[in-house]
Design a protein around this motif. Structure first.
Motif, PDB file in Angstrom:
ATOM      1  N   THR A 230       0.795  -1.226   0.000  1.00 23.98           N
ATOM      2  CA  THR A 230       0.000   0.000   0.000  1.00 23.98           C
ATOM      3  C   THR A 230       0.827   1.275   0.000  1.00 23.98           C
ATOM      4  OG1 THR A 230      -0.152  -0.049   2.413  1.00 23.98           O
ATOM      5  CG2 THR A 230      -1.909  -1.142   1.177  1.00 23.98           C
ATOM      6  N   ILE A 231       2.038   1.240   0.531  1.00 21.83           N
ATOM      7  CA  ILE A 231       2.824   2.470   0.645  1.00 21.83           C
ATOM      8  C   ILE A 231       3.692   2.748  -0.579  1.00 21.83           C
ATOM      9  CG2 ILE A 231       4.667   3.609   1.944  1.00 21.83           C
ATOM     10  CD1 ILE A 231       3.534   2.436   4.475  1.00 21.83           C
ATOM     11  N   PRO A 232       4.542   1.811  -1.032  1.00 20.39           N
ATOM     12  CA  PRO A 232       5.480   2.166  -2.108  1.00 20.39           C
ATOM     13  C   PRO A 232       4.795   2.363  -3.450  1.00 20.39           C
ATOM     14  CG  PRO A 232       5.622  -0.175  -1.610  1.00 20.39           C
ATOM     15  CD  PRO A 232       4.728   0.424  -0.573  1.00 20.39           C
ATOM     16  N   SER A 233       5.359   3.258  -4.226  1.00 25.96           N
ATOM     17  CA  SER A 233       4.894   3.486  -5.588  1.00 25.96           C
ATOM     18  C   SER A 233       5.336   2.335  -6.482  1.00 25.96           C
ATOM     19  CB  SER A 233       5.457   4.807  -6.114  1.00 25.96           C
ATOM     20  OG  SER A 233       5.282   4.912  -7.510  1.00 25.96           O
ATOM     21  N   ALA A 234       4.600   2.113  -7.554  1.00 25.35           N
ATOM     22  CA  ALA A 234       4.992   1.077  -8.513  1.00 25.35           C
ATOM     23  C   ALA A 234       6.283   1.454  -9.221  1.00 25.35           C
ATOM     24  CB  ALA A 234       3.877   0.849  -9.529  1.00 25.35           C
ATOM     25  N   PHE A 238       8.020   8.202  -8.084  1.00 25.38           N
ATOM     26  CA  PHE A 238       6.852   8.893  -8.619  1.00 25.38           C
ATOM     27  C   PHE A 238       5.563   8.345  -8.017  1.00 25.38           C
ATOM     28  CE2 PHE A 238      10.138   9.231 -11.843  1.00 25.38           C
ATOM     29  CZ  PHE A 238      10.139  10.587 -12.107  1.00 25.38           C
ATOM     30  N   ARG A 239       4.779   9.244  -7.459  1.00 25.38           N
ATOM     31  CA  ARG A 239       3.418   8.936  -7.016  1.00 25.38           C
ATOM     32  C   ARG A 239       2.568  10.191  -7.141  1.00 25.38           C
ATOM     33  NH1 ARG A 239      -1.089   8.399  -6.542  1.00 25.38           N
ATOM     34  NH2 ARG A 239      -2.309   7.080  -5.131  1.00 25.38           N
ATOM     35  N   SER A 240       2.828  11.179  -6.329  1.00 19.06           N
ATOM     36  CA  SER A 240       2.135  12.453  -6.500  1.00 19.06           C
ATOM     37  C   SER A 240       2.640  13.187  -7.741  1.00 19.06           C
ATOM     38  CB  SER A 240       2.321  13.327  -5.263  1.00 19.06           C
ATOM     39  OG  SER A 240       1.758  12.714  -4.123  1.00 19.06           O
ATOM     40  N   MET A 697       2.946  11.563   8.208  1.00 22.44           N
ATOM     41  CA  MET A 697       1.878  12.130   7.385  1.00 22.44           C
ATOM     42  C   MET A 697       2.414  13.327   6.621  1.00 22.44           C
ATOM     43  SD  MET A 697      -1.937  13.402   8.475  1.00 22.44           S
ATOM     44  CE  MET A 697      -3.100  13.961   7.230  1.00 22.44           C
ATOM     45  N   THR A 698       2.059  13.427   5.327  1.00 27.96           N
ATOM     46  CA  THR A 698       2.550  14.526   4.500  1.00 27.96           C
ATOM     47  C   THR A 698       1.400  15.233   3.801  1.00 27.96           C
ATOM     48  OG1 THR A 698       2.837  13.190   2.489  1.00 27.96           O
ATOM     49  CG2 THR A 698       4.676  13.270   4.037  1.00 27.96           C
ATOM     50  N   ASP A 706       6.320  12.595  -2.501  1.00 22.87           N
ATOM     51  CA  ASP A 706       6.931  11.375  -3.031  1.00 22.87           C
ATOM     52  C   ASP A 706       8.217  11.031  -2.294  1.00 22.87           C
ATOM     53  OD1 ASP A 706       4.911  10.993  -4.799  1.00 22.87           O
ATOM     54  OD2 ASP A 706       5.981  11.739  -6.558  1.00 22.87           O
ATOM     55  N   ALA A 707       8.990  12.062  -1.930  1.00 18.99           N
ATOM     56  CA  ALA A 707      10.219  11.815  -1.175  1.00 18.99           C
ATOM     57  C   ALA A 707       9.888  11.220   0.196  1.00 18.99           C
ATOM     58  CB  ALA A 707      11.009  13.117  -1.010  1.00 18.99           C
ATOM     59  N   ALA A 708       8.834  11.727   0.830  1.00 20.43           N
ATOM     60  CA  ALA A 708       8.430  11.203   2.139  1.00 20.43           C
ATOM     61  C   ALA A 708       7.910   9.774   2.011  1.00 20.43           C
ATOM     62  CB  ALA A 708       7.358  12.105   2.744  1.00 20.43           C
ATOM     63  N   ARG A 709       7.126   9.506   0.989  1.00 19.87           N
ATOM     64  CA  ARG A 709       6.603   8.153   0.776  1.00 19.87           C
ATOM     65  C   ARG A 709       7.744   7.162   0.573  1.00 19.87           C
ATOM     66  NH1 ARG A 709       1.885   5.766  -1.155  1.00 19.87           N
ATOM     67  NH2 ARG A 709       0.899   7.821  -1.348  1.00 19.87           N
TER      68      ARG A 709
END
Length: 732
Positions: A230-234, A238-240, A697-698, A706-709
């Protein structure tokens, strides 16, 4: 590979069995034999009633009707006769508007001896088929070919519908898993007893809890597994942020989307039964075109209710799963793309047959998808939204017209769209009325919300303050309308940044008035008719283009300092849910720019709960990281809304750079950007050493989020610690 094919076969079988119980206008297997017979006989011409009219002749011409009964008794299993004749009667009434001649009325012509005396015709006998004067039998080969034709057609019809139902099965399964995940998470959280909020109590609380119960260990392991999905981007980081203009989902979102695309593609490609000599279309090519066109069209129709449901603000699945609106909006866009691609294939397939009015709906859907790409949504959002709504209406109307010839057969796919859209709009109106009008029966008064707007040029921030009777909570956002503009239907989402409770004495200007964030705005709000028990909500808006620039210009027209204006602005909400930060021992809040609006409510909520002895909050320490280019805005918030928080030792602050950390409650603002990965690394290390549960939380620019995630996921992966990541962001 063999196992995968076996699982797919089992899945398709279950879908077919499930769907077969809910399909109307679909022939049952035991009705196919009689249907094949009257399909062949209906194409022949007999003298007398109904000459040249398919159903009228079948149902009311004695020669034709006798031929249907006689051939059915000759070639069909006895068990299939009653259901087959029942279907024959239904078809006569539905399509011919007449009751078929009963077997009892024709009994003398349906004895075994009478049937044996009927002439037997072969498919190749073309001349005798023009104008028949007696009942007839057809050859076995002709019947077998007709039965295979009927069986193939009915099989395809059942399969098309079943695979349409598969879309509901897929998304229903996704929603069910999400609901169960949320339920398990809530149960696990409630099993954790509240820890001390005393900052001196830094014992290994979480470690003691894990060792005390095997159940806690299982919950911990379960949590670790889900976080890796659930947390890491594919495609980190990059996510937001957009990658080549595209939104990158998380791993679990990517799995769902990829599975949906694969299943949709496979269901459009498998289980077709064309054959040479088909009585409807003798060549295989037109059969394939027709079957593919029907399959893609029906699945596209089945996708439409899902598409509309996922697009609404009042989506019950948000509450069931706890997912953000942005997640459903992401699914909404992919369902739209799949449905549009299927509609295009449907139109291509039917164009190979004949041009249909469905092309209008397909073209409209294609333009909807085109205008939904991120560039249009971000650069011209209001225009995108208007185009989106207009073209959606065009699609619905065109689809009703396109399938009107099927006597309402496809209406069950279309009326839900109207119902979903109408229900969502109705609830929006209800929310607007409920938020902005407050009836006080004991005082026989009706109060309405009034907005006070101010613009601080130094801070470059618009403050919108509105009175309402709705009790606010952290994590909520509202849509704001300015109804008396030319474009008064437009709504704009903003996070609720701050609130205070109103009393009559405060509005009369007496002591004890709540902090309003601006003396001028406070005096304007105080002059409104806010009553006791109401709340003053504050929204902080950084002006960009469009409506936010319009608000700024309204304020600049004022001669007051700071620039102020008093406008009618309506609230719609609340939307969003509070994140369970109180269930964690340590909380790290990371804000960028006006993203501080999402964090202040959580900070103030922590202060409120920490002072309440009956509160079950676990938080022992809270760290706020805020980066903003505008120092004036930071000073303003620190001196007003965060003033009470700055006096507490339990709250630590990092602003602008990692060098200005204060554990005494003071706030130092330095230049430079905070090193987000390092800050999260330090917080994770401290949480691991103390056995604490850490929430990160960001809310802020895409790069910061994205850096925080990414940093949070690396901390989870490298440490055996309990860390959770939350992100406050709108998904358009």
């Amino acid at each position: 590979m063999i196992a995968a094919r076996h699982l797919l076969r089992v899945f398709l079988t279950l879908v077919s069995l499930f769907a077969s119980h809910g399909l109307s206008n679909t022939i049952a297997v035991n009705q196919e034999c009689v249907s094949a017979v009257f399909g062949i006989i209906g194409g022949l011409n007999f003298e007398g009633v109904g000459y040249g009219n398919y159903y009228l002749g079948l149902c009311t011409n004695p020669l034709k009707t006798i031929s249907v009964y006689a051939n059915s008794k000759t070639y069909c299993p006895p068990a299939d006769l009653e259901p087959g004749f029942s279907y024959f009667g239904w078809a006569c009434q539905e399509y011919g508007g007449a009751e078929p001649i009963s077997q009892a009325d024709l009994a003398a012509n349906l004895t075994i001896e009478a049937i044996k005396g009927f002439p037997v015709l072969d498919q190749a006998d073309s001349n005798p088929l023009i104008n028949l004067t007696t009942p007839i039998l057809i050859t076995r080969d002709w019947f077998d070919l007709g039965f295979r034709t009927e069986d193939s057609w009915d099989y395809e019809a059942r399969t098309h519908r079943a695979y349409g139902f598969a879309m509901y099965g897929f998304w229903g399964g996704v929603i069910l898993i999400g609901t169960l995940h949320r339920l398990i998470s809530v149960i696990n959280e409630r099993r954790l007893p509240p820890s001390s909020t005393d900052p001196e109590d830094t014992g290994r609380a979480d470690s003691r809890e894990k060792s005390a119960s095997g159940t806690q260990s299982n919950a911990y392991s379960y949590s670790r597994i889900t976080k890796h999905l659930t947390i890491p981007s594919a495609l980190p980081p990059f996510r937001s942020q957009l990658l080549f203009g595209c939104t990158i989902p998380t791993r679990i979102e990517s799995f769902v989307i990829l599975s949906y695309w694969i299943i949709s593609f496979v269901l459009c490609c498998v289980n077709y039964r064309p054959f040479n000599g088909n009585l409807y279309w003798s060549a295989m090519s037109p059969q394939i075109w027709r079957y593919v066109a029907d399959r893609t069209g029906i699945i596209a129709y089945a996708n439409l209710p899902i598409l509309w449901m996922f697009s609404g603000r009042n989506n019950i699945f948000i509450w069931l799963t706890g997912w953000q609106f942005s997640t459903f909006n992401l699914f909404h866009r992919h369902v739209a793309r799949v449905a549009t691609l299927q509609a295009i294939l449907h139109s291509i397939g039917y164009t190979a047959f004949y041009f249909t009015s469905g092309e209008g709906a397909t073209i409209s859907m294609s333009f909807i998808v085109l205008f939904s790409f991120s560039w249009f949504r971000r650069k011209i959002y209001e225009s995108f939204l208007m185009i989106h709504i207009i073209l959606s209406v065009v699609v619905i109307v065109a689809l009703f017209y396109h399938t009107s010839i099927f006597d309402g057969q496809y209406d069950p796919y279309l009326w839900p769209l109207v119902a979903i859209w109408s229900f969502d709009r109705f609830l929006r109106i209800v929310r607007v009325v409920y938020c902005n009008l407050h009836v006080q029966l004991h005082k026989k008064s009706l109060n309405r919300s009034i907005a006070a707007i101010s613009y601080d040029q130094d801070a470059n921030i618009i403050r919108v303050q509105i009175n309402t009777h709705i009790k606010p909570r952290p994590g909520q956002h509202y849509y704001l309308y300015q109804p008396f503009r030319l474009t008064g239907w437009e709504s704009h989402p903003f996070t609720l940044a701050y609130w205070s409770q109103s009393t009559e004495s405060q509005h009369r200007g007496q002591a004890g008035a709540p902090a309003t964030g601006s003396t001028t705005v406070g005096s304007i709000a105080a002059s409104s008719k806010a009553m006791e028990g109401e709340y003053l909500m504050s929204f902080w808006i950084r002006p960009q283009d469009g409506w936010t620039r319009h608000l700024r210009d309204l304020c600049l027209k004022s001669s007051q300092v700071p620039a102020t204006s008093k406008e009618t602005i309506l609230l719609e909400g609340p939307y969003g849910m509070s994140e369970p930060l109180q269930k964690f021992d340590e909380v790290l809040l990371i804000a960028g720019g006006s993203g501080i609006a999402a964090m202040v409510p959580y900070v103030l909520d922590y202060i409120s709960q920490a002072s309440n002895k009956s509160s079950r909050t676990r938080i022992r320490g809270l760290t706020l990281v805020w980066s903003d280019r505008n120092r004036a805005f930071m000073h303003q918030i620190a001196q007003q809304e965060l003033a009470a928080a700055l006096t507490l030792n339990e709250i630590r602050y990092i602003s602008e750079s990692t060098d200005s950390i204060s554990a005494t409650g003071s706030l130092t603002i330095d230049t430079g950007r905070p090193d987000i990965p390092t800050i999260i690394e330090r917080a994770a290390t401290a949480a691991t050493e103390s056995g604490s549960r850490l929430a990160v939380m960001t809310c802020g620019p895409a790069g910061m989020s994205d850096a925080a995630r990414d940093a949070t996921y690396r901390a989870i992966r490298t440490r055996n610690s309990s860390i959770e990541y939350f992100e406050s962001a709108f998904g358009w």
